[in-house]
Design a protein around this motif. Structure first.
Motif: not given
Ligand code: ZN
Length: 61
Positions: A11-16, A19-23, A47-51
């Motif tokens: 339901q949600q994720r955050e980039c380690e 800190g980007r957060r998405e729902v 950023c190369i996001h790492e969820w």
């Protein structure tokens, strides 16, 4: 009926990294940037996001 789609979809994720957060928007079927206190948690655009979710979650069929 069981809501199987909900069970297997994060339901949600955050980039380690940034800190980007998405729902998860189940209506449109896509990720949306989370908003807190009117501020979009968009993190670093380059950023190369790492969820932080398990990328190997299995879609049971
Ligand atoms: Zn990131």
């Amino acid at each position: 009926m069981l809501a199987r789609t909900e069970l297997r979809t994060p339901q949600q994720r955050e980039c380690e990294r940034c800190g980007r957060r998405e729902v998860w928007d189940a209506t449109d079927g896509c990720w949306r940037i989370a908003t807190e206190d009117g501020v979009r948690s968009s993190g670093n655009l380059h950023c190369i996001h790492e969820w932080d979710i398990d990328g190997t979650f299995r879609p049971y069929e």
